[in-house]
Design a protein around this motif. Structure first.
Motif, short mmCIF file in Angstrom:
data_model
loop_
_atom_site.label_atom_id
_atom_site.label_comp_id
_atom_site.label_asym_id
_atom_site.label_seq_id
_atom_site.Cartn_x
_atom_site.Cartn_y
_atom_site.Cartn_z
N UNK A 186 116.16 63.81 50.05
CA UNK A 186 115.40 63.84 51.06
C UNK A 186 114.17 64.89 50.39
N UNK A 187 113.93 65.37 51.16
CA UNK A 187 112.55 66.49 50.86
C UNK A 187 113.33 67.77 50.13
N UNK A 188 114.38 67.83 50.48
CA UNK A 188 115.05 70.01 50.26
C UNK A 188 115.11 69.52 48.62
N UNK A 189 115.76 67.60 48.34
CA UNK A 189 116.33 67.80 47.16
C UNK A 189 114.83 68.06 45.82
N UNK A 190 113.92 67.36 46.32
CA UNK A 190 112.85 67.21 45.71
C UNK A 190 112.12 68.40 45.48
N UNK A 191 112.07 69.38 46.80
CA UNK A 191 111.77 70.99 46.59
C UNK A 191 112.18 71.67 45.91
N UNK A 192 114.01 71.42 45.80
CA UNK A 192 114.67 71.72 44.92
C UNK A 192 114.19 71.43 42.93
N UNK A 193 114.65 70.53 42.83
CA UNK A 193 114.41 70.10 41.37
C UNK A 193 112.62 70.58 41.48
N UNK A 194 111.74 70.00 42.18
CA UNK A 194 110.11 70.34 41.21
C UNK A 194 110.08 72.15 40.91
N UNK A 195 110.84 72.58 42.21
CA UNK A 195 110.90 73.99 42.01
C UNK A 195 111.49 74.99 40.75
N UNK A 196 112.59 74.29 41.09
CA UNK A 196 113.48 74.75 39.43
C UNK A 196 112.84 74.44 38.65
N UNK A 197 112.28 73.10 38.11
CA UNK A 197 111.55 73.10 36.71
C UNK A 197 110.79 73.99 36.65
N UNK A 198 109.46 74.18 37.25
CA UNK A 198 108.72 74.87 37.26
C UNK A 198 109.09 76.68 36.72
N UNK A 199 109.96 76.75 37.42
CA UNK A 199 110.30 77.39 36.57
C UNK A 199 110.73 77.76 35.28
#
Length: 481
Positions: A186-199
């Motif tokens: 879902x969109x939350x899974x994608x947001x978590x994945x992209x967000x922490x990757x960027x960090x």
């Protein structure tokens, strides 16, 4: 518990102070109804306090951090850029507090009586409210149920909110994971994945055994998969998580797929949660309100339940558990309570992921349009051809339009790339207005701007896009003559 002896009469009682509830209460008060809003926890509901707003503070912070590291191409010299999760959490708390205070102030300004307590129906025209040792009874002319939903976790996964995380706790941790494994599409899974990757985290995504993508149009899906690969986010498709075990300083995950059994170890594990409507303790049977087999309150296009004086909005009703749905339904319910005819339709709710690049979609995908029997024509415009995307240094992504070739009517709009979240509103409006391609190509679009993605994609339907190379014609062969 002290039972109040006086029954108080009210025009409208709204149960729940989330997006659906407070928007219903404010709209009803604007129209002139004597309105009571009952909330047992925090005004703004899960969306404002734990969901939509906190998660978007996180995604925006992570994206800004990623962008800041590359601003030297614009001539901006910043030195070493670092990220402090603790400071981000402080900002998040400040944003949430400010918005919650704003909702409370709006209720006060509209003379809405806000009661903190737990409400349940006593009959089809009475509600009891328990607050500590006090119990008060209200008689209502109309009522709106906006009690939201509760997270349901996979039964074989024990969430501890420290290393094994759910939809709420994934954005609350105080350290950037060394390796985050995400279970969900879902969109939350994608947001978590992209967000922490960027960090700086290493990230892997596990898609369940029936899934090999994230549910977007095939063209957008391919671009997303390309971006994930470029970002070094590994995706395990059609896999089943059989066991999740905490180990020293980490988590062990056992999965099964067509390739066989496999073990992953990581520092943190996130499992996307499902939503279950909060209807169990409302006493709906005493009010005569019926539930669907899966526990939702069925409503008509007026947000009305099977009991004419009782309405329901938001996550307790069928459809996506999104604040945008609750906000719309809340206003529709309030207007109908006051005799102003209003309706809602869930067909054109936009789906949005605040990833980097962001993704947005509305209407039919190409495959859905074909299945529905349309003679489909599509046009795709790559973000690399947009002048403003080049200025921003954000040339990843594409915009896709799906139309009915016989009527030129727009069927769907799908985009991945910078500006996607803002561009989607144009798509929603166009679909609601039953727009054709000429309706979309006729207006002026500001230049340079990301809005021009729309124009190029629309003109591409008939091969007239200026900044898109013409389609290569297939060579004529004896077989095709």
């Amino acid at each position: 518990m002290v039972v109040g002896e006086i029954v108080q009469d009210k025009d409208l009682i709204v149960i729940g102070g989330g997006p659906g509830g407070y928007s219903a209460a404010i709209r009803a008060a604007q129209i002139g109804l004597d309105t009571v809003l009952i909330e047992k926890e925090n005004m703004g509901g899960v969306c404002l306090n734990e969901g939509c707003i906190p998660s978007k503070v996180f995604t925006h912070s992570a994206s800004t951090f990623s962008i800041t590291k590359s601003v030297s191409q614009f001539g901006i010299q910043t030195g070493e850029v670092t990220f402090e999760l603790e400071r981000m959490h402080e900002w998040k708390d400040k944003v949430v507090s400010g918005l919650k205070g704003g909702v409370e102030a709006l209720c006060k300004a509209n003379k809405i009586e806000v009661i903190k307590g737990e409400a349940s129906f006593l009959s089809d025209d009475r509600i009891g409210v328990e607050s500590g040792h006090q119990f008060d009874t209200y008689r209502f002319k109309q009522a709106i149920i906006a009690t939201g939903s509760t997270l349901i976790h996979p039964k074989h996964i024990a969430i501890d909110h420290e290393r094994i995380l759910d939809t709420r706790s994934i954005f609350k941790i105080n350290t950037v994971p060394e390796h985050l494994v995400v279970l969900g599409s879902d969109y939350i899974s994608l947001e978590a994945a992209f967000g922490y990757m960027q960090l700086g985290a290493s990230v892997s995504i596990i898609l369940d055994e029936e899934t090999d993508g994230f549910g977007f149009d095939l063209s957008i899906e391919k671009e997303l998969q390309r971006v994930l690969k470029k970002r070094k986010i590994r995706v395990y498709k059609k896999s089943r998580v059989t066991q999740v075990t905490e180990i020293e300083k980490g988590v062990k995950i056992e999965i099964e797929s067509q390739k066989g059994k496999e073990e992953l170890t990581c520092s943190h594990f996130f499992a996307a949660s499902k939503q279950e409507p909060n209807t169990a303790d409302l006493g709906l049977d005493r009010a005569g309100v019926t539930l669907s087999p899966d526990g939702y309150i069925d409503v008509n296009q007026f947000a009305q339940t099977n009991v004419a004086s009782i309405y329901a909005v938001g996550d307790v009703t069928p459809g996506p558990a999104l604040a945008v749905k609750a906000l719309k339904q809340g206003k529709v319910a309030a207007e109908n309570c006051s005799g102003h005819l209003a309706t809602f339709d869930l067909h054109f709710i936009p789906r949005v992921a605040h990833t980097n690049p962001p993704i947005a979609s509305v209407g039919l995908t190409e495959a859905e349009a074909v299945t529905a029997g349309y003679d489909v024509k599509v046009s795709e415009f790559a973000a690399a051809g947009n002048g403003f995307a080049s200025i921003l240094g954000e040339k990843e992504g594409k915009t896709k339009i799906v139309v009915d070739q016989n009527t030129d009517m727009l069927l769907g709009f799908h985009t991945i790339g910078q500006g996607a979240v803002e561009l989607i509103s144009h798509g929603v409006t166009a679909l609601e207005m039953v727009a054709r391609d000429e309706d979309l190509s006729y207006p002026f679009y500001p230049h340079p701007s990301l809005n021009e993605n729309w124009l190029e994609a629309v003109e591409g339907i008939k091969g007239r896009a200026i900044h898109m190379a013409p389609e290569k014609k297939k060579p004529v062969t004896n077989a095709s003559k």
